[in-house]
Write a protein that holds these residues in place. Structure first.
Motif, PDB file in Angstrom:
ATOM      1  N   ALA A 172       0.641 -10.841  -0.174  1.00 53.85           N
ATOM      2  CA  ALA A 172       1.269 -11.446   1.115  1.00 53.85           C
ATOM      3  C   ALA A 172       1.774 -10.398   1.815  1.00 53.85           C
ATOM      4  O   ALA A 172       2.787 -10.007   2.647  1.00 53.85           O
ATOM      5  N   GLY A 173       0.620  -9.371   1.878  1.00 55.51           N
ATOM      6  CA  GLY A 173       0.713  -7.901   2.756  1.00 55.51           C
ATOM      7  C   GLY A 173       1.778  -6.949   2.372  1.00 55.51           C
ATOM      8  O   GLY A 173       1.787  -5.988   2.527  1.00 55.51           O
ATOM      9  N   GLU A 174       2.694  -7.366   1.191  1.00 56.42           N
ATOM     10  CA  GLU A 174       3.535  -6.616   0.637  1.00 56.42           C
ATOM     11  C   GLU A 174       2.871  -5.739  -0.378  1.00 56.42           C
ATOM     12  O   GLU A 174       3.369  -5.589  -1.613  1.00 56.42           O
ATOM     13  N   VAL A 175       1.739  -4.830  -0.310  1.00 50.81           N
ATOM     14  CA  VAL A 175       1.217  -4.189  -1.080  1.00 50.81           C
ATOM     15  C   VAL A 175       1.088  -2.633  -0.868  1.00 50.81           C
ATOM     16  O   VAL A 175       1.523  -2.010   0.558  1.00 50.81           O
TER      17      VAL A 175
ATOM     18  N   ARG B 195       5.116  -4.170  -5.813  1.00 46.61           N
ATOM     19  CA  ARG B 195       5.169  -4.779  -4.589  1.00 46.61           C
ATOM     20  C   ARG B 195       6.142  -3.814  -3.459  1.00 46.61           C
ATOM     21  O   ARG B 195       6.866  -3.045  -3.938  1.00 46.61           O
ATOM     22  N   ALA B 196       5.547  -3.665  -2.480  1.00 45.67           N
ATOM     23  CA  ALA B 196       6.145  -2.789  -1.508  1.00 45.67           C
ATOM     24  C   ALA B 196       7.167  -3.514  -0.403  1.00 45.67           C
ATOM     25  O   ALA B 196       7.117  -3.405   0.633  1.00 45.67           O
ATOM     26  N   GLU B 197       7.831  -4.357  -1.287  1.00 45.94           N
ATOM     27  CA  GLU B 197       8.911  -5.045  -0.428  1.00 45.94           C
ATOM     28  C   GLU B 197      10.263  -4.159   0.055  1.00 45.94           C
ATOM     29  O   GLU B 197      10.343  -3.144  -0.931  1.00 45.94           O
TER      30      GLU B 197
END
Lengths: 463, 463
Positions: free
Chosen positions: B185-188, B246-248
């Motif tokens: 979901a883009g959070e990589v 996760r790059a959250e």
């Protein structure tokens, strides 16, 4: 809460409905089942031989190297039953005229068709070369050769954990992301968030895309050793088995960009001999046990491979200087320092067993290695050389003298590592071993890309 | 080859020289040693009580939760023998007046000093709060609380491997680096080589820094599931236990940027009930076994923690609609779809045991989940909710219909995943379970950062 009771009833029905057969996989049928028993198997058709009244199908389900032979009456054959299709077959176990266990099919269901002409890359009874199979990573586990490799890798990993558990080592997950920048000789991958929105929200003064997320530049680990040392200095013997990374531009048969390292750190270790003992004992255990548990797989991978004879011999130890002398006498020495791949293999060939090379010149080795008490130009380091790959293990005692380590510390970022020597310090030593290299030596696999399910190397990161 | 014989002799000398005592670690002294036996231990001083003629020292070496009490005659005390110092002590085992095993020291060597005033962050007999200890990651294994957590984590990991080995699942190393871009979901995190020289040498037309090394943009994995499915469709039941990312921008007590996921994929799985059975059985096994093997550690982490009662009860199953109804009756429903953290915990509280929520609306779940045969707006997915963390397991049957999957496929890059359904396809289902969340529930740890040795979260990547 009606739902719960209904579910439990459904579960019971479901479970009993699934258990017609005592055996869930082909390996247990072959191991335990008796003639006359009912069996139900699910797997993939590896070959078909059509005869007058019957069809012989060889089915494998990945649980072992062996296939189960199925005798299918012709009226149960459908068009969908082809090489590569997935099947669910029930019947009775019998003995073939040749004395082999076989299943007399009473019920055959094709779960998934496989139309070879529609692009399936493999053909029955064909040993496709590894380079060809490697082009189809997503289907590679369907081949006999590669599924045998994955079973051996699974067994080898299990034996590693067994070994260390039996010796009271703790398994520690060292981090993949690290801010240490001084170990990879520049050949590291750096990491940043992909999402521009995340970067915008998190941006602070003095930061850039490289530092915005963690507040520091962040890399993929090249080794868990320094982190292991930190845990070892509070809990004793530890090890880790996990992925490590090198951003080298190398496409040799011995290099990957992502690979697995087994690293161990031994507490209260004051002698390189103790380290050698652990490494030698470990390697012998792994080779003997894996041959014991997976002999059929080993032969499937390479029918000419044999359990090595060195598992009941002593490994040989040479100092660096002794090794260089031997190479010199064989006319294999150049002006360059160190021992290159060709020289490594020549030493193994000369000694006939794996060879420890010890007492290395300080300048050839890392900052954390302990200065030798016998010679201050040397460090108490070792390489273990083996057939096929050359070096498979590297290790050393660690410099435990605060002042000596401080002088050699490559970066202030490692002050935490230096500080480990300040409070309740202990002597330690450790080693690292490439899992894929062990797989190469164990199974006689010439290209490292065939030792793990999803190899990554320059220009290749499929799936 | 003189060296070899000399080495062997040295080894023998060395090994016999080390083996005065039968017991190498404190856990085996406490388990097996008898009064009157000689013992030799190495570890860290956890506390000192100075009396008239004697000193009592409590020593721990990380092998277990317990400390060994040492009785040291005053003449053996040196200035270096302080709280936090590392020691080598030999003596005879005896019984204290209170009936406790103790070691009467005959020989005390301080291996490493520990001067608290010189910056050592911990004090004797002080329970430092976890947030304080977390500031000193490199020394954290010296604390009783955190070393107990690492022993539990080691045991939990071992039990996971035992469980799956006993059920014939293969352990598969799914890749950390992946070119799949559609799951996070883009959070990589994205990955590129650090070295400018490497980039220069490898640069080709049409490439940039992001694509130069692998020829495609490359990310850190968010899940090994799709890769597991590929192996499962050739070899049967498989699992993986490895790091995911996760790059959250989240700093909650439940999130990390790097964490461990246990993922399993079950071959020939046609019912969500089968999946629930595996998950329930696995979790009960892990909780029961870890309490069995590590009870002292569990109490050291939280003396009020108890083995959960739900390990001999059935888990409850609710459909998504039923769960929403219950929340509605409790006045906990909003207009928003889904089930949020507060609602998850309310459902667990209401049911008193872990709760499966099944039959989820298609739009709330991932593309690969199988359309429910009962209702085409739903998918055969499940979340398992538990105390403390809420969701701890997510799973589903996988869409095995080629055409349905093709319509939902988010990217052409996943054509390989679609193609798995084309050749010898089988029905599968699987689940993912956060190892750190299990640690939280198991040990009653409120902050996820205390469940692993080197936590990474926004603005924090020390060491």
């Amino acid at each position: 809460m009606l739902c719960r009771r209904v579910c439990i009833k459904l579960k019971k029905y479901f479970i009993s409905g699934q258990n017609h057969s005592k055996y869930s996989v082909i390996s247990s049928v072959l191991e335990k089942a008796k003639i006359g028993e009912v069996a139900e198997i699910k797997g993939w058709v590896k070959s078909l031989r059509i005869q007058k009244d019957h069809i012989f199908a060889d089915v494998n389900d990945g649980s072992c190297a062996q296939k189960l032979q199925i005798l299918i009456p012709k009226h149960l054959k459908t068009d969908a039953l082809t090489y590569g299709s997935s099947v669910h077959i029930a019947g009775k176990l019998s003995k073939s005229p040749r004395g082999q266990l076989e299943l007399l099919a009473e019920n055959v269901t094709v779960l998934g068709k496989c139309v070879v002409l529609d692009g399936y890359p493999f053909n029955p009874r064909t040993a496709h070369p590894p380079e060809y199979v490697r082009q189809y990573l997503h289907l590679r586990s369907r081949t006999n050769y590669f599924s045998a490799i994955l079973r051996v890798r699974n067994a080898l990993t299990r034996h590693i954990h067994e070994y260390f558990a039996s010796k009271n080592y703790l398994h520690i997950n060292t981090p993949i992301l690290t801010s240490n920048d001084c170990e990879g000789a520049g050949e590291v991958f750096k990491v940043q968030p992909e999402n521009d929105e995340t970067i915008k929200v998190m941006m602070q003064e003095g930061c850039n895309r490289d530092t915005v997320y963690f507040g520091t530049k962040t890399y993929l680990t090249v080794s868990g050793q320094l982190h292991l040392e930190s845990i070892c200095r509070g809990m004793g013997n530890v090890y880790t088995l996990g992925p490590t990374f090198r951003a080298e531009n190398s496409r040799s048969r011995l290099h990957l960009s992502e690979f697995y390292m087994l690293e161990a750190e031994i507490a209260f270790c004051e002698s390189i001999l103790k380290l050698q003992d652990v490494i030698e004992d470990l390697l012998k255990y792994l080779f003997v046990e894996t041959w014991n548990t997976n002999e059929s797989d080993m032969f499937l991978i390479d029918k000419n491979n044999r359990a090595p004879k060195w598992t009941n011999k002593d490994f040989i130890t040479l100092t660096y200087d002794e090794a260089r002398n031997i190479l010199d006498k064989k006319g294999l020495i150049s002006t360059e320092e160190g021992i290159n791949k060709e020289q490594e293999l020549a030493l193994v060939d000369y000694c006939k067993v794996p060879v420890f090379v010890t007492q290395w010149p300080k300048d050839l080795k890392s900052f954390y290695m302990k200065e030798s008490p016998l010679d201050s130009t040397k460090v108490d380091a070792l390489d273990l050389l083996a057939p096929i790959t050359g070096e498979i293990v590297g290790g050393s005692l660690r410099e435990d003298n605060y002042d000596k380590l401080k002088r050699k510390l490559p970066s202030e970022q490692l002050n935490w590592y230096l500080e480990l020597r300040k409070f309740g310090n202990i002597p330690t030593g450790g080693f690292g071993l490439g899992l894929e290299r062990i797989m190469q030596v164990l199974c006689n696999i010439s290209n490292i890309k065939d030792t793990l399910p999803f190899p990554r190397w320059p220009h290749n990161c499929d799936m």
